[in-house]
Design an enzyme around this catalytic site. Structure first.
Site, PDB file in Angstrom:
ATOM      1  N   HIS A   1      55.716  36.922 -38.356  1.00  0.00           N
ATOM      2  CA  HIS A   1      57.164  36.795 -38.588  1.00  0.00           C
ATOM      3  C   HIS A   1      57.893  37.753 -37.657  1.00  0.00           C
ATOM      4  CE1 HIS A   1      57.366  34.182 -42.158  1.00  0.00           C
ATOM      5  NE2 HIS A   1      56.160  34.672 -42.420  1.00  0.00           N
TER       6      HIS A   1
ATOM      7  N   GLU B   1      60.979  38.087 -37.215  1.00  0.00           N
ATOM      8  CA  GLU B   1      62.194  38.590 -37.866  1.00  0.00           C
ATOM      9  C   GLU B   1      61.888  39.740 -38.821  1.00  0.00           C
ATOM     10  OE1 GLU B   1      60.704  35.375 -40.694  1.00  0.00           O
ATOM     11  OE2 GLU B   1      60.625  35.808 -38.549  1.00  0.00           O
TER      12      GLU B   1
ATOM     13  N   CYS C   1      55.359  30.917 -38.431  1.00  0.00           N
ATOM     14  CA  CYS C   1      54.467  30.908 -39.588  1.00  0.00           C
ATOM     15  C   CYS C   1      54.061  29.470 -39.924  1.00  0.00           C
ATOM     16  CB  CYS C   1      55.092  31.651 -40.768  1.00  0.00           C
ATOM     17  SG  CYS C   1      53.886  32.058 -42.066  1.00  0.00           S
TER      18      CYS C   1
END
Length: 196
Positions: free
Chosen positions: A178, A180, A76
């Site tokens: 992202h 994750e 990001c």
């Protein structure tokens, strides 16, 4: 083992939780000496690119980061820091990629920030996207994007305009989304990075 570069501009909880779920060993990089403990690095980041760059400069780690020769992944805002300049805060960044971070301009038919799931299409073969089909969905939250440059774009997506969803140059990688927070394929990407 992955070293997460801590500079005060990254929300690292969701990232460390994902690495723990995957059984990927990690630790924190707070000083230049810490780099020696790891064989790859992640630069996290949320929020304002200009402010993030200021925080990174305050750590004194910028020269070391620019000289890294082990796999390094920006996520990001961490990806945006790898570019030369951001319109957010009119900030000069690490310049590891000679491309710019630009602000979305919308006529009102698209919401900014861009928040949600978007399809990502790899444009080059690279182990980072191994076992991730073209068109897989990843989770984005951002108001600024990396200008599309075929030389450095590893994968692309479109929202308002086409832009780089991920970039790659030598040992440096960046993803605007992202991983994750991107479910199975995001976890696959993190696993892939841990083996590059």
């Amino acid at each position: 083992m992955i070293g997460i570069i801590r500079y005060g501009a990254g929300n690292i909880f969701s990232l460390t939780a994902a690495l723990e779920r995957l059984g990927i060993a990690y630790g924190m990089v707070n000083t230049e000496a810490d780099f020696e403990q790891f064989d790859r690095y992640i630069i996290p980041g949320v929020g304002h690119a200009g402010a993030a760059m200021n925080k990174l400069e305050q750590t004194g780690l910028v020269p070391k980061i620019k000289s890294l020769n082990k796999p390094t992944l920006g996520i990001c805002v961490g990806m945006q820091l790898l570019t030369s300049h951001s319109e957010e805060g009119d900030a000069n960044l690490l310049n590891l990629f000679p491309i710019k971070t630009l602000k979305f301009t919308s006529d009102g038919s698209f919401k900014v920030p861009h928040t949600g799931w978007n399809q990502v299409f790899p444009e080059k073969e690279n182990p980072l996207f191994e076992n991730i089909p073209a068109g897989s969905h990843f989770y984005f939250v951002h108001s600024y994007f990396i200008e599309y440059d075929q030389l450095y774009t590893l994968s692309s997506t479109s929202y308002i305009n086409k832009f780089s969803a991920s970039i790659w140059h030598g040992n440096f990688y960046g993803v605007q989304f992202h991983p994750e927070k991107s479910g199975t394929y995001g976890e696959t990407l993190l696993k892939n990075f841990s083996k590059i």
